[in-house]
Design a protein around this motif. Structure first.
Motif, PDB file in Angstrom:
ATOM      1  N   LEU A 178       0.046   7.754 -10.697  1.00 16.97           N
ATOM      2  CA  LEU A 178       0.823   7.629  -9.793  1.00 16.97           C
ATOM      3  C   LEU A 178       0.605   6.227  -8.815  1.00 16.97           C
ATOM      4  O   LEU A 178       1.367   5.014  -8.442  1.00 16.97           O
ATOM      5  CB  LEU A 178       0.477   9.254  -9.168  1.00 16.97           C
ATOM      6  N   LEU A 179      -0.583   5.581  -8.746  1.00 18.42           N
ATOM      7  CA  LEU A 179      -0.473   4.475  -9.010  1.00 18.42           C
ATOM      8  C   LEU A 179      -0.455   3.243  -9.074  1.00 18.42           C
ATOM      9  O   LEU A 179       0.494   2.618  -8.378  1.00 18.42           O
ATOM     10  CB  LEU A 179      -2.449   4.213  -8.097  1.00 18.42           C
ATOM     11  N   VAL A 180      -0.770   3.784 -11.124  1.00 19.89           N
ATOM     12  CA  VAL A 180       0.316   2.013 -10.758  1.00 19.89           C
ATOM     13  C   VAL A 180       1.384   2.961 -10.971  1.00 19.89           C
ATOM     14  O   VAL A 180       2.580   1.498 -10.825  1.00 19.89           O
ATOM     15  CB  VAL A 180       0.525   2.740 -12.741  1.00 19.89           C
ATOM     16  N   SER A 181       2.776   3.461 -10.662  1.00 19.63           N
ATOM     17  CA  SER A 181       4.271   3.264 -10.111  1.00 19.63           C
ATOM     18  C   SER A 181       3.995   2.662  -8.613  1.00 19.63           C
ATOM     19  O   SER A 181       5.148   2.396  -8.730  1.00 19.63           O
ATOM     20  CB  SER A 181       3.919   4.867 -10.233  1.00 19.63           C
ATOM     21  N   ALA A 182       3.113   3.219  -7.879  1.00 21.64           N
ATOM     22  CA  ALA A 182       3.212   2.353  -6.211  1.00 21.64           C
ATOM     23  C   ALA A 182       3.321   1.344  -6.282  1.00 21.64           C
ATOM     24  O   ALA A 182       3.691   0.203  -5.903  1.00 21.64           O
ATOM     25  CB  ALA A 182       2.473   3.107  -5.640  1.00 21.64           C
ATOM     26  N   VAL A 183       2.327  -0.066  -7.858  1.00 17.83           N
ATOM     27  CA  VAL A 183       1.657  -0.936  -7.213  1.00 17.83           C
ATOM     28  C   VAL A 183       3.279  -1.307  -8.318  1.00 17.83           C
ATOM     29  O   VAL A 183       3.509  -2.466  -7.592  1.00 17.83           O
ATOM     30  CB  VAL A 183       0.698  -1.333  -8.240  1.00 17.83           C
ATOM     31  N   ALA A 184       3.316  -0.845  -9.238  1.00 19.85           N
ATOM     32  CA  ALA A 184       4.401  -1.757 -10.607  1.00 19.85           C
ATOM     33  C   ALA A 184       6.193  -1.505  -9.615  1.00 19.85           C
ATOM     34  O   ALA A 184       6.720  -2.620  -9.761  1.00 19.85           O
ATOM     35  CB  ALA A 184       4.595  -1.092 -11.917  1.00 19.85           C
ATOM     36  N   GLY A 185       6.104  -0.447  -9.146  1.00 16.93           N
ATOM     37  CA  GLY A 185       7.264  -0.147  -8.135  1.00 16.93           C
ATOM     38  C   GLY A 185       7.568  -1.723  -7.106  1.00 16.93           C
ATOM     39  O   GLY A 185       8.560  -2.525  -6.612  1.00 16.93           O
TER      40      GLY A 185
END
Length: 130
Positions: free
Chosen positions: A112-119
């Motif tokens: 979820l953190l990767v999702s937020a940062v990458a997005g």
């Protein structure tokens, strides 16, 4: 009034729109924003699905689902693949359910953190944040 001033008065814009305009009204900035926006959406969906599979695996394990069931095996196989280095992050606690909760739950939070940062980064590269 000159043609440029009259044109900007009609469109509500002064001068160029900030993007590189090519033949046929194609604006590179708009294309780039849409491309990176689409990539950001795809990355967020993939990461969210990965986190959801991990969360479902944790839920099924903690709830005591039958490990011989085909659906439970399917979710467990994907969860093991998606857990990466989190599979053995915490030393084996006494309860195997706690181990799954800690390791796979940590992996889900990471997705979820990767999702937020990458997005956010992809949208930023595309020219608009959010």
């Amino acid at each position: 009034m000159s043609d440029e001033v009259a044109g900007s008065a009609r469109t509500g814009r002064a001068g160029r729109s900030g993007g590189h305009r090519l033949r046929g009204g194609f604006e590179f900035a708009v294309f780039r924003a849409r491309l990176f926006g689409t990539l950001a959406t795809i990355v967020r969906w993939v990461c969210t699905v990965a986190a959801a599979l991990l969360a479902v695996h944790v839920l099924l394990t903690v709830a005591g689902a039958n490990p011989a069931n085909a659906l439970v095996r399917f979710v467990a196989d994907w969860a093991e693949t998606l857990a990466f280095g989190f599979r053995d992050l915490f030393v084996k606690p006494r309860a195997p359910k706690l181990q799954v909760l800690l390791n796979h739950g940590s992996a889900a939070v990471c997705w979820l953190l990767v999702s937020a940062v990458a997005g956010r980064l992809l949208r930023l590269f595309g020219g608009r944040a959010g």
